[in-house]
Motif scaffolding. Sequence first.
Motif, short mmCIF file in Angstrom:
data_model
loop_
_atom_site.label_atom_id
_atom_site.label_comp_id
_atom_site.label_asym_id
_atom_site.label_seq_id
_atom_site.Cartn_x
_atom_site.Cartn_y
_atom_site.Cartn_z
N GLY A 206 0.79 -1.22 0.00
CA GLY A 206 0.00 0.00 0.00
C GLY A 206 0.82 1.27 0.00
O GLY A 206 0.28 2.36 0.10
N GLY A 207 2.14 1.14 -0.11
CA GLY A 207 3.00 2.31 -0.16
C GLY A 207 2.88 3.05 -1.48
O GLY A 207 2.34 2.52 -2.46
N PRO A 208 3.40 4.28 -1.56
CA PRO A 208 3.29 5.06 -2.81
C PRO A 208 4.18 4.50 -3.91
O PRO A 208 5.18 3.84 -3.65
N ALA A 209 3.79 4.79 -5.14
CA ALA A 209 4.60 4.37 -6.29
C ALA A 209 5.88 5.19 -6.34
O ALA A 209 5.95 6.30 -5.81
N GLY A 210 6.90 4.65 -6.98
CA GLY A 210 8.14 5.38 -7.17
C GLY A 210 7.99 6.45 -8.23
O GLY A 210 6.90 6.66 -8.79
N ASP A 211 9.06 7.14 -8.54
CA ASP A 211 9.03 8.21 -9.53
C ASP A 211 9.75 7.78 -10.80
O ASP A 211 10.59 6.87 -10.78
N ALA A 212 9.44 8.44 -11.90
CA ALA A 212 10.12 8.20 -13.17
C ALA A 212 11.00 9.41 -13.48
O ALA A 212 10.56 10.55 -13.38
N TYR A 213 12.24 9.15 -13.83
CA TYR A 213 13.18 10.20 -14.19
C TYR A 213 13.46 10.11 -15.69
O TYR A 213 13.93 9.08 -16.18
N ILE A 214 13.13 11.18 -16.42
CA ILE A 214 13.24 11.19 -17.87
C ILE A 214 14.38 12.12 -18.28
O ILE A 214 14.32 13.33 -18.03
N GLU A 215 15.42 11.58 -18.89
CA GLU A 215 16.52 12.41 -19.38
C GLU A 215 16.26 12.76 -20.84
O GLU A 215 16.07 11.87 -21.68
N LEU A 216 16.24 14.05 -21.14
CA LEU A 216 15.92 14.53 -22.49
C LEU A 216 17.18 14.57 -23.35
O LEU A 216 18.22 15.08 -22.93
N HIS A 217 17.07 14.03 -24.55
CA HIS A 217 18.14 14.11 -25.54
C HIS A 217 17.61 14.95 -26.70
O HIS A 217 16.77 14.50 -27.48
N ILE A 218 18.09 16.20 -26.79
CA ILE A 218 17.59 17.13 -27.80
C ILE A 218 18.27 16.87 -29.14
O ILE A 218 19.49 16.89 -29.24
N GLU A 219 17.47 16.64 -30.16
CA GLU A 219 18.01 16.40 -31.49
C GLU A 219 18.40 17.72 -32.16
O GLU A 219 17.71 18.73 -32.01
N PRO A 220 19.49 17.75 -32.90
CA PRO A 220 19.90 18.99 -33.59
C PRO A 220 18.90 19.35 -34.69
O PRO A 220 18.23 18.49 -35.25
N ASP A 221 18.83 20.65 -34.99
CA ASP A 221 17.94 21.14 -36.04
C ASP A 221 18.75 21.41 -37.30
O ASP A 221 19.95 21.68 -37.25
N ALA A 222 18.07 21.34 -38.43
CA ALA A 222 18.76 21.55 -39.71
C ALA A 222 19.18 23.00 -39.91
O ALA A 222 20.12 23.27 -40.68
N HIS A 223 18.55 23.94 -39.20
CA HIS A 223 18.83 25.35 -39.45
C HIS A 223 19.20 26.12 -38.17
O HIS A 223 20.11 26.94 -38.20
N PHE A 224 18.50 25.86 -37.09
CA PHE A 224 18.73 26.62 -35.86
C PHE A 224 19.84 26.00 -35.02
O PHE A 224 19.98 24.78 -34.93
N VAL A 225 20.63 26.87 -34.38
CA VAL A 225 21.66 26.44 -33.44
C VAL A 225 21.46 27.24 -32.15
O VAL A 225 21.39 28.47 -32.19
N ARG A 226 21.38 26.55 -31.04
CA ARG A 226 21.17 27.22 -29.76
C ARG A 226 22.49 27.49 -29.05
O ARG A 226 23.35 26.62 -28.96
N LYS A 227 22.65 28.71 -28.54
CA LYS A 227 23.78 29.08 -27.69
C LYS A 227 23.21 29.84 -26.51
O LYS A 227 22.76 30.98 -26.66
N ASP A 228 23.18 29.18 -25.35
CA ASP A 228 22.49 29.71 -24.17
C ASP A 228 21.02 29.91 -24.51
O ASP A 228 20.37 28.98 -24.95
N ASP A 229 20.50 31.13 -24.36
CA ASP A 229 19.10 31.39 -24.69
C ASP A 229 18.93 32.01 -26.07
O ASP A 229 17.80 32.34 -26.48
N ASN A 230 20.02 32.19 -26.79
CA ASN A 230 19.96 32.78 -28.12
C ASN A 230 19.94 31.70 -29.20
O ASN A 230 20.47 30.61 -29.02
N ILE A 231 19.33 32.06 -30.34
CA ILE A 231 19.28 31.17 -31.49
C ILE A 231 20.07 31.81 -32.62
O ILE A 231 19.95 33.01 -32.88
N HIS A 232 20.88 31.00 -33.30
CA HIS A 232 21.67 31.49 -34.43
C HIS A 232 21.20 30.79 -35.70
O HIS A 232 20.95 29.58 -35.71
N LEU A 233 21.08 31.59 -36.76
CA LEU A 233 20.54 31.10 -38.03
C LEU A 233 21.33 31.68 -39.19
O LEU A 233 21.50 32.90 -39.28
#
Length: 320
Positions: free
Chosen positions: A200-227
């Motif tokens: 009857g104890g609580p369920a455990g948690d799920a930890y999801i690690e995000l793998h961001i795929e590169p874009d064909a045009h946009f490049v991220r540097k900090d919070d800025n986007i370069h195109l």
Amino acid sequence: MKNPYEVLGLKKDATDQEIKLAFKKLAKKYHPDLHPDDKQAEARFKNISAAHEFLKDKDRRRRFDAGEIDASGAEKQQHYYRDYAGPSGGSHASQDGFASNEDLEEFLSRAFGGMAGGMGAGMGGMGGMGGRRSGGRAGMKAQGQDVSYTLRVSFLDAAKGGVNTLQLPDGKTLKVTIPEGAEDRQTLRLKGQGGPGYGGGPAGDAYIELHIEPDAHFVRKDDNIHLEVPVTLKEAVLGAKIQIPTLTGPVSLTVAKGANTGTKMRLKDRGIRNRKTGQKGHLYVTLKVVLPDHEEPELAEFLQNWTPRTAQNPRKEMLS
């Protein structure tokens, strides 16, 4: 379970952050998805998860360090053990080391969270012990194991936020909300989406690690986007209004007369929203002049007869 510190390869004075990092490192290494049909890796992963769950509970960790409980969470009730009395001591304890069956039941009740009644029932011929503590305390409750997954996310979903579906090994699916401005290798915690609880104890948690795929045009540097934006020779020489992509859709951009490859422009607040400040970064556009894909006889004839007013050697600095 073995000593949780040894399972995670840590010392007793490890910080909470060191415990978390050790768990993530080992969980990645021994995750069942990376070792299909490997029972040893699966067992190791379960031990790692159990050790992490044990040590992240500050109260259990404190009591374990103090020697009050063992690695399974059971009480260490050594004071219930009684040495044999001397020749003049009168009665002797049983050979189990307990003065009576009642003492044994009390020990089991403390050590196993109130399960002594059930155990006594299953031990029915031992001196009338079964049924004596049929009430007992409630069964032991424990939180389910945490689980770890990886999820591939498109560049735009990470930048703008969205909902993705994660396919689990058992065929089930899990809806994962991607926050706006999510970063590569960022880990999301889904409370109660891990393994089922015990007793009857609580369920455990799920930890999801995000793998961001590169874009064909946009490049991220900090919070800025370069195109990088290609422009024709005519657009660069005469100037023009062109359409360029942004995170939220196409917008119009004015190319000044005489623009050249490497010319940079900034579109304010067209970048990624900072998760802490709420402010958006900018979109930086770099122009790239491209020649026609096919032959242009008129352009070639013009250039053959054209004499620039100002002599130019774009390779001068390279050769000096």
